[in-house]
Each structure stands twice: as C-alpha cells, then as structure tokens.
Design a protein around this motif. Sequence first.
Motif, short mmCIF file in Angstrom:
data_model
loop_
_atom_site.label_atom_id
_atom_site.label_comp_id
_atom_site.label_asym_id
_atom_site.label_seq_id
_atom_site.Cartn_x
_atom_site.Cartn_y
_atom_site.Cartn_z
N MET A 25 8.67 8.93 -1.29
CA MET A 25 7.58 7.97 -1.47
C MET A 25 7.77 6.89 -0.42
O MET A 25 8.89 6.51 -0.10
CB MET A 25 7.62 7.38 -2.88
N ARG A 26 6.66 6.42 0.18
CA ARG A 26 6.72 5.42 1.25
C ARG A 26 5.67 4.35 1.01
O ARG A 26 4.53 4.67 0.69
CB ARG A 26 6.48 6.09 2.60
N ILE A 27 6.08 3.09 1.16
CA ILE A 27 5.14 1.98 1.01
C ILE A 27 5.10 1.14 2.29
O ILE A 27 6.08 1.07 3.03
CB ILE A 27 5.50 1.07 -0.19
N LEU A 28 3.96 0.52 2.50
CA LEU A 28 3.79 -0.52 3.52
C LEU A 28 3.72 -1.84 2.79
O LEU A 28 2.95 -1.97 1.83
CB LEU A 28 2.48 -0.31 4.28
N TRP A 29 4.55 -2.82 3.19
CA TRP A 29 4.49 -4.14 2.55
C TRP A 29 4.12 -5.21 3.55
O TRP A 29 4.42 -5.12 4.73
CB TRP A 29 5.79 -4.49 1.84
N ILE A 30 3.41 -6.20 3.02
CA ILE A 30 2.97 -7.35 3.82
C ILE A 30 3.27 -8.60 3.00
O ILE A 30 2.79 -8.73 1.86
CB ILE A 30 1.46 -7.28 4.12
N TYR A 31 4.07 -9.49 3.56
CA TYR A 31 4.36 -10.78 2.92
C TYR A 31 3.50 -11.84 3.58
O TYR A 31 3.36 -11.85 4.81
CB TYR A 31 5.83 -11.17 3.08
N GLY A 32 3.01 -12.79 2.77
CA GLY A 32 2.13 -13.83 3.27
C GLY A 32 2.85 -15.00 3.92
O GLY A 32 2.28 -16.08 4.03
N SER A 33 4.09 -14.78 4.37
CA SER A 33 4.84 -15.84 5.06
C SER A 33 5.96 -15.22 5.88
O SER A 33 6.58 -14.25 5.43
CB SER A 33 5.44 -16.81 4.04
N VAL A 34 6.22 -15.78 7.06
CA VAL A 34 7.39 -15.32 7.83
C VAL A 34 8.68 -15.82 7.18
O VAL A 34 9.76 -15.35 7.51
CB VAL A 34 7.37 -15.76 9.31
N ASP A 35 8.56 -16.76 6.26
CA ASP A 35 9.73 -17.29 5.55
C ASP A 35 9.88 -16.66 4.16
O ASP A 35 10.44 -17.28 3.25
CB ASP A 35 9.64 -18.81 5.45
N ALA A 36 9.39 -15.44 4.01
CA ALA A 36 9.44 -14.76 2.72
C ALA A 36 10.88 -14.60 2.23
O ALA A 36 11.78 -14.29 3.01
CB ALA A 36 8.79 -13.38 2.83
N THR B 244 0.86 -1.19 0.00
CA THR B 244 0.00 0.00 0.00
C THR B 244 0.89 1.23 0.00
O THR B 244 1.85 1.32 0.78
CB THR B 244 -0.92 0.03 1.23
N ILE B 245 0.58 2.18 -0.89
CA ILE B 245 1.33 3.43 -0.94
C ILE B 245 0.86 4.30 0.22
O ILE B 245 -0.34 4.61 0.32
CB ILE B 245 1.10 4.18 -2.28
N LEU B 246 1.78 4.70 1.10
CA LEU B 246 1.42 5.53 2.25
C LEU B 246 1.66 7.01 1.98
O LEU B 246 1.01 7.87 2.56
CB LEU B 246 2.24 5.12 3.48
N GLU B 247 2.63 7.28 1.10
CA GLU B 247 3.03 8.67 0.84
C GLU B 247 3.62 8.74 -0.55
O GLU B 247 4.36 7.83 -0.96
CB GLU B 247 4.08 9.06 1.89
N GLY B 248 3.29 9.79 -1.28
CA GLY B 248 3.90 10.01 -2.59
C GLY B 248 3.23 9.26 -3.72
O GLY B 248 2.09 8.78 -3.60
N ASP B 249 3.95 9.19 -4.83
CA ASP B 249 3.47 8.53 -6.03
C ASP B 249 4.48 7.49 -6.48
O ASP B 249 5.68 7.72 -6.41
CB ASP B 249 3.26 9.55 -7.16
N ALA B 250 3.97 6.34 -6.93
CA ALA B 250 4.84 5.23 -7.29
C ALA B 250 4.57 4.77 -8.71
O ALA B 250 3.45 4.86 -9.21
CB ALA B 250 4.62 4.06 -6.33
N LEU B 251 5.62 4.26 -9.34
CA LEU B 251 5.48 3.50 -10.57
C LEU B 251 5.81 2.07 -10.20
O LEU B 251 6.89 1.80 -9.66
CB LEU B 251 6.45 4.01 -11.65
N VAL B 252 4.85 1.17 -10.42
CA VAL B 252 5.09 -0.23 -10.10
C VAL B 252 4.99 -1.03 -11.39
O VAL B 252 4.07 -0.83 -12.18
CB VAL B 252 4.11 -0.77 -9.02
N GLU B 253 5.99 -1.87 -11.60
CA GLU B 253 5.97 -2.80 -12.73
C GLU B 253 5.62 -4.16 -12.18
O GLU B 253 6.27 -4.65 -11.26
CB GLU B 253 7.35 -2.83 -13.41
N ILE B 254 4.54 -4.75 -12.71
CA ILE B 254 4.11 -6.09 -12.29
C ILE B 254 4.00 -6.95 -13.54
O ILE B 254 3.19 -6.67 -14.42
CB ILE B 254 2.76 -6.06 -11.56
#
Length: 150
Positions: free
Chosen positions: A115-126, A73-83
């Motif tokens: 720019m600031r993002i919050l990241w969440i990984y679906g595993s503690v073994d990411a 999730t973008i918390l601050e600023g603007d991002a360009l994300v390539e997926i």
Amino acid sequence: MHHHDTDAPCFRHFEPAVLRPAELSSFSRGGGARTVPLVTQAVGAEVFLTGQTLFDGGAGIALHTHNCPESVTILEGDALVEIDGTEHHLTRFDATYVPAGTPHRFRNASATEPMRILWIYGSVDATRTIVETGVTVRVDAEHDRAAATG
C-alpha cells in the motif's frame, strides 16, 4: 495584469525540481513502513511538504497528531485509516484531510499486497507527535537523519 511581489514569502524564487521516488532514498518508519520525502526544504519548499510512505503487507504506523493540516491520497492498495477514533476503509485515489491536532493513523488493509500513500503537510515546519508517548519530532528532521545515515 497584477504581478506578485517576488519578495513575498510564498513567491520567493527557487529552482524547479523533478522528483522520482524510485531514484530517491527512503527511510524506515518502523513496523514495515518506509517514507520517501519529495517536496522538502532541501529542494526549496517554503509552504508545504510532500512525500510518499510505502506500507508492506500488514504494516501500520502509530496513532499520532500533527501541528498543521495533512492530506493523504492512497496511490496503491487499500488502507484502513483511523481518524479521531473512527476507522475508514480507503482504496486507490481516495483522499483524507486531517486538521492539526487530530489523532490518526494509517495501516495496510492487506496482509500481503503493498500500500502506498502520498502525504501533504500544510507547513514546512510540520511535526509529528506520537499519542502514546507524547514524543514530538519535526517531520523533516526524520528526513535529515535518513540522509545523514545514508
């Protein structure tokens, strides 16, 4: 009322934690990006990992994949994300979901504003695998290194 088995992996007891990014140490990801780990195994996480990455103006990180799903999730600023080869422009409070194994990268859309993002990984073994080099590291190993080196 149904009670969860407290011995089940997702319900093991750990102490609550309040995590304030301004008071936590960050580590450099290179290229003007630095990460602040938040919910990690160090505070009792057993199911997922979270943290924030701050990008200076013009900063970006290399194309990479993970061994588990990730939401940002973008918390601050603007991002360009390539997926997976497609670039998207994101702004504050926009979010992404990237499945395991899908190449992606984030960069700051602004040359001057942070720019600031919050990241969440679906595993503690990411893990993170850099597409260009094929090098894989545990996400939390980076945090351990940062903590060890101060």
